[in-house]
Design a protein around this motif. Sequence first.
Motif, PDB file in Angstrom:
ATOM      1  N   PHE A 142       0.699  -0.974  -0.291  1.00 22.84           N
ATOM      2  CA  PHE A 142      -0.121   0.066  -0.070  1.00 22.84           C
ATOM      3  C   PHE A 142       1.082   1.402   0.164  1.00 22.84           C
ATOM      4  N   THR A 143       1.167   1.762  -1.256  1.00 24.19           N
ATOM      5  CA  THR A 143       1.567   3.315  -1.756  1.00 24.19           C
ATOM      6  C   THR A 143       0.671   4.231  -1.500  1.00 24.19           C
ATOM      7  N   ASN A 144       1.344   5.484  -1.527  1.00 25.28           N
ATOM      8  CA  ASN A 144       0.451   6.944  -1.939  1.00 25.28           C
ATOM      9  C   ASN A 144      -0.356   6.596  -4.293  1.00 25.28           C
ATOM     10  N   LEU A 145       0.683   5.775  -3.961  1.00 33.24           N
ATOM     11  CA  LEU A 145       0.751   5.237  -5.974  1.00 33.24           C
ATOM     12  C   LEU A 145      -0.338   4.216  -6.843  1.00 33.24           C
ATOM     13  N   TYR A 146      -0.304   3.221  -5.588  1.00 32.38           N
ATOM     14  CA  TYR A 146      -0.426   1.850  -5.706  1.00 32.38           C
ATOM     15  C   TYR A 146      -0.790   0.782  -4.620  1.00 32.38           C
ATOM     16  N   GLN A 147      -1.765  -0.009  -4.365  1.00 38.04           N
ATOM     17  CA  GLN A 147      -2.228  -0.652  -3.342  1.00 38.04           C
ATOM     18  C   GLN A 147      -2.778  -1.685  -4.460  1.00 38.04           C
ATOM     19  N   GLY A 148      -2.505  -2.916  -3.730  1.00 38.83           N
ATOM     20  CA  GLY A 148      -2.060  -4.371  -4.413  1.00 38.83           C
ATOM     21  C   GLY A 148      -1.284  -5.205  -4.336  1.00 38.83           C
ATOM     22  N   VAL A 149      -1.053  -6.590  -4.565  1.00 41.95           N
ATOM     23  CA  VAL A 149       0.096  -7.726  -4.807  1.00 41.95           C
ATOM     24  C   VAL A 149       1.207  -6.920  -6.189  1.00 41.95           C
ATOM     25  N   SER A 150       2.515  -6.837  -4.993  1.00 42.94           N
ATOM     26  CA  SER A 150       3.343  -6.632  -5.751  1.00 42.94           C
ATOM     27  C   SER A 150       4.041  -7.705  -6.870  1.00 42.94           C
ATOM     28  N   ILE A 151       4.971  -8.147  -7.696  1.00 42.50           N
ATOM     29  CA  ILE A 151       5.098  -9.543  -8.002  1.00 42.50           C
ATOM     30  C   ILE A 151       6.526  -9.324  -8.371  1.00 42.50           C
ATOM     31  N   ARG A 152       7.353 -10.077  -7.143  1.00 47.51           N
ATOM     32  CA  ARG A 152       8.529 -10.416  -8.260  1.00 47.51           C
ATOM     33  C   ARG A 152       9.293 -11.091  -8.348  1.00 47.51           C
ATOM     34  N   LEU A 153      10.381 -11.672  -9.089  1.00 42.36           N
ATOM     35  CA  LEU A 153      10.909 -13.035  -9.923  1.00 42.36           C
ATOM     36  C   LEU A 153      12.000 -13.342  -8.670  1.00 42.36           C
ATOM     37  N   LYS A 154      11.649 -14.295  -7.846  1.00 45.53           N
ATOM     38  CA  LYS A 154      13.255 -15.453  -7.717  1.00 45.53           C
ATOM     39  C   LYS A 154      13.689 -15.755  -8.432  1.00 45.53           C
ATOM     40  N   ASP A 155      13.289 -17.382  -8.837  1.00 42.54           N
ATOM     41  CA  ASP A 155      14.715 -18.131  -9.226  1.00 42.54           C
ATOM     42  C   ASP A 155      13.202 -18.551 -10.128  1.00 42.54           C
ATOM     43  N   ILE A 156      13.653 -18.688 -11.656  1.00 43.00           N
ATOM     44  CA  ILE A 156      13.518 -19.417 -13.588  1.00 43.00           C
ATOM     45  C   ILE A 156      13.694 -21.054 -13.436  1.00 43.00           C
ATOM     46  N   GLN A 157      13.111 -21.705 -13.859  1.00 38.68           N
ATOM     47  CA  GLN A 157      13.276 -22.462 -14.278  1.00 38.68           C
ATOM     48  C   GLN A 157      13.076 -23.171 -16.120  1.00 38.68           C
ATOM     49  N   LEU A 158      13.762 -23.665 -16.405  1.00 38.98           N
ATOM     50  CA  LEU A 158      13.817 -24.213 -17.619  1.00 38.98           C
ATOM     51  C   LEU A 158      12.730 -25.220 -18.137  1.00 38.98           C
ATOM     52  N   LEU A 159      11.913 -25.705 -18.968  1.00 41.94           N
ATOM     53  CA  LEU A 159      11.510 -26.422 -18.859  1.00 41.94           C
ATOM     54  C   LEU A 159      11.433 -27.567 -20.430  1.00 41.94           C
ATOM     55  N   ASP A 160      12.169 -27.141 -21.192  1.00 43.45           N
ATOM     56  CA  ASP A 160      12.555 -27.994 -22.155  1.00 43.45           C
ATOM     57  C   ASP A 160      14.056 -27.158 -22.852  1.00 43.45           C
ATOM     58  N   ASP A 161      14.496 -27.849 -23.953  1.00 44.21           N
ATOM     59  CA  ASP A 161      15.707 -27.601 -24.403  1.00 44.21           C
ATOM     60  C   ASP A 161      15.230 -26.511 -25.605  1.00 44.21           C
ATOM     61  N   ASP A 162      14.413 -25.308 -25.229  1.00 50.49           N
ATOM     62  CA  ASP A 162      14.918 -24.662 -26.532  1.00 50.49           C
ATOM     63  C   ASP A 162      14.280 -23.571 -25.905  1.00 50.49           C
ATOM     64  N   CYS A 163      15.020 -23.103 -24.591  1.00 50.27           N
ATOM     65  CA  CYS A 163      14.339 -22.120 -23.784  1.00 50.27           C
ATOM     66  C   CYS A 163      15.465 -20.462 -24.249  1.00 50.27           C
ATOM     67  N   LEU A 164      16.456 -20.900 -24.766  1.00 52.08           N
ATOM     68  CA  LEU A 164      18.065 -20.482 -24.630  1.00 52.08           C
ATOM     69  C   LEU A 164      17.386 -19.219 -25.821  1.00 52.08           C
ATOM     70  N   PHE A 165      18.558 -17.876 -25.473  1.00 57.06           N
ATOM     71  CA  PHE A 165      18.145 -16.658 -27.156  1.00 57.06           C
ATOM     72  C   PHE A 165      18.560 -17.554 -27.635  1.00 57.06           C
ATOM     73  N   LYS A 166      17.394 -17.077 -28.903  1.00 56.49           N
ATOM     74  CA  LYS A 166      18.193 -17.003 -30.278  1.00 56.49           C
ATOM     75  C   LYS A 166      18.107 -15.783 -31.414  1.00 56.49           C
ATOM     76  N   GLY A 167      18.088 -14.980 -31.147  1.00 56.38           N
ATOM     77  CA  GLY A 167      18.169 -13.065 -30.807  1.00 56.38           C
ATOM     78  C   GLY A 167      17.100 -12.954 -31.712  1.00 56.38           C
ATOM     79  N   GLY A 168      17.419 -11.117 -32.134  1.00 59.95           N
ATOM     80  CA  GLY A 168      16.117 -10.283 -31.313  1.00 59.95           C
ATOM     81  C   GLY A 168      15.315 -10.605 -30.763  1.00 59.95           C
TER      82      GLY A 168
END
Length: 204
Positions: free
Chosen positions: A158-184
């Motif tokens: 709860f702030t002057n600008l926002y009230q609700g739920v903040s979502i913060r990223l903690k960890d990531i799991q790659l679920l397949d073999d095609d997850c990595l960046f291939k450009g653009g």
Amino acid sequence: MEKKNDKLKTYAVKVFEGESMYAAVNGTVNEWEGKPTGYVLNLKLASEEVEKLKKLATELIENAKKDTEFKSASGTKVSASQWLPTEFMVNKLIKEKDGVQFINCKAKHEREKDGVINRVFIPIYDKDNHRLAPEEEQNLQLAYDAKIAVNLYMRVVFTNLYQGVSIRLKDIQLLDDDCLFKGGNGGSPFEPVKDADVDEDVPI
């Protein structure tokens, strides 16, 4: 029935599965108007994951509303009359573009300790739940449409600008073999995320 002395939980750590849509994590830092704004991940969610997230967010917000000791980011107690409707706050978490539902997850890319600013990285795990080697992890760039699981820290704020739920990223799991960046960013329909979001002043 809840006891009066029971502490109402207004935060949770939860895993959700989806597909990356716009990703600036570890190997890339999101920028807005030429300035780094931290890590950003737009995660496409299936309808059942959307409902799971809404259910959890509703529970956390309702707990905050019941908690007479709940305080705003500035340290003042929040009265019941100050809250927006729960459904409105929950629905704000779900973004939509061209009929696709997604959530916006953020994390800091730097932290200060003892006057020194250090780069930080999101822990990344492969589909077998093995953490990537430091060089792979720190240079990671997710592909568009990569199937991933994310571990999120969700907290009512709860702030002057926002009230609700903040979502913060903690960890990531790659679920397949095609997850990595291939450009653009692989045809992602999204632009870099504007930093001036409603929860920009929320402490992490």
